[in-house]
Design an enzyme around this catalytic site. Sequence first.
Site, PDB file in Angstrom:
ATOM      1  CE1 TYR A  33       1.034  -0.131   4.528  1.00  0.00           C
ATOM      2  CE2 TYR A  33      -0.266   1.879   4.337  1.00  0.00           C
ATOM      3  CZ  TYR A  33       0.883   1.010   4.971  1.00  0.00           C
ATOM      4  OH  TYR A  33       1.510   1.409   6.381  1.00  0.00           O
ATOM      5  NE  ARG A  52       6.948   4.070   0.651  1.00  0.00           N
ATOM      6  CZ  ARG A  52       6.464   4.841   1.632  1.00  0.00           C
ATOM      7  NH1 ARG A  52       7.503   5.222   2.510  1.00  0.00           N
ATOM      8  NH2 ARG A  52       5.236   5.368   1.790  1.00  0.00           N
ATOM      9  CE  LYS A 151       3.234   3.140   2.973  1.00  0.00           C
ATOM     10  NZ  LYS A 151       2.983   3.048   4.596  1.00  0.00           N
ATOM     11  CD  GLU A 183       9.643   1.525  10.736  1.00  0.00           C
ATOM     12  OE1 GLU A 183       9.812   2.693  10.038  1.00  0.00           O
ATOM     13  OE2 GLU A 183       9.724   0.499  10.325  1.00  0.00           O
TER      14      GLU A 183
HETATM   15  N1  PMP Z   1       7.406   3.804   9.129  1.00  0.00           N
HETATM   16  C1  PMP Z   1       6.357   3.192   9.046  1.00  0.00           C
HETATM   17  C2  PMP Z   1       6.394   1.962   9.720  1.00  0.00           C
HETATM   18  C3  PMP Z   1       5.213   3.526   8.600  1.00  0.00           C
HETATM   19  O1  PMP Z   1       4.089   2.740   8.364  1.00  0.00           O
HETATM   20  C4  PMP Z   1       5.240   4.624   7.993  1.00  0.00           C
HETATM   21  C5  PMP Z   1       4.121   5.324   7.158  1.00  0.00           C
HETATM   22  N2  PMP Z   1       3.381   4.523   6.425  1.00  0.00           N
HETATM   23  C6  PMP Z   1       6.756   5.462   7.929  1.00  0.00           C
HETATM   24  C7  PMP Z   1       7.491   5.067   8.418  1.00  0.00           C
HETATM   25  C8  PMP Z   1       6.653   6.949   7.006  1.00  0.00           C
HETATM   26  O2  PMP Z   1       6.635   6.690   5.966  1.00  0.00           O
HETATM   27  P1  PMP Z   1       6.002   7.821   4.774  1.00  0.00           P
HETATM   28  O3  PMP Z   1       6.800   9.121   5.315  1.00  0.00           O
HETATM   29  O4  PMP Z   1       6.512   7.556   3.501  1.00  0.00           O
HETATM   30  O5  PMP Z   1       4.669   7.927   4.857  1.00  0.00           O
END
Ligand code: PMP
Length: 287
Positions: A33, A52, A151, A183
């Site tokens: 996604y 991505r 993702k 994270e």
């Molecule tokens: N880490 C994780 C585990 C996430 O789910 C997300 C957001 N989907 C992010 C980091 C941040 O990614 P982005 O800046 O592309 O939204």
Amino acid sequence: MSRIVYLNGDYLPEEEAKVSIFDRGFLMADAVYEVTAVLDRKLTDFEGHVARLDRSLNELGMAMPLTRDELLEVHRELVKRNDVVDGGVYLQITRGAPSDRDFVFPDPETTPQTVVLFTQSKPGIANSPAAKTGIKVISIEDLRWHRRDIKTVQLLYPSMGKMMAKAAGCDDAWMVEDGKVTEGTSNNAYIVNGNKIITRELSHDILHGITRAAVLRYAREAQMEVEERAFSIAEAQAADEAFITSASTFVMPVVEIDGAKIGTGTPGPVAARLREIYLDESMKAAI
Ligand code: PMP
């Protein structure tokens, strides 16, 4: 009012958009996604999200079912049809719905992928009150699989993490592996010391945040120092500032970790400045 959503080439009222019970997204989380933020009716970092998506699909041996231009058109059409001013567009691509449940991947020739997009309206997200107060996080063990750079829709553990945070009276959880923060449940994690921003380096351990890439670029352009390395919860608790980034929260200050106040316990100047730069630049570059 019901939304208009996109399903496999059709624009439909959300009640009419139906997916098979044999869909591998539903049965096996065999799906990827993306979430692209919408600010002032425009898409932010669209190219980064498409790149991505392409990478996630590749890593799982799935094809890209639509071209970049087709994806852009569907995103824009949904924003227009649903009159989204601020919010986001959610996109999910699954390996499709074979005729029965089976661990073996179906033949892509006979099983087309499922492509779903829908909008989420969040008026005024750029002025979220949380950005002024900051958020509180707890730390939890990182129990996810080891390809977090892909993702996928396997979001059960991050979802449980958010519930653990909520139960503790906090907003989110930072996940820890081998003593170091990986994270947040749905965002990348940072600490700040003086003029230096510290965030974990890219690897299979974390999602390669699109917001992360943009924020680090803007930070370097603004003469801030960037150090890409892992840090512990203790180091974060002793830092001047902490913050998170994601497409839906942009740059969000973190003011408490496991009950310990960060700095003065209020959002710090570096996070505030990065949020401002990120929002300004993203709006300018939005399409
Ligand atoms: N880490 C994780 C585990 C996430 O789910 C997300 C957001 N989907 C992010 C980091 C941040 O990614 P982005 O800046 O592309 O939204």
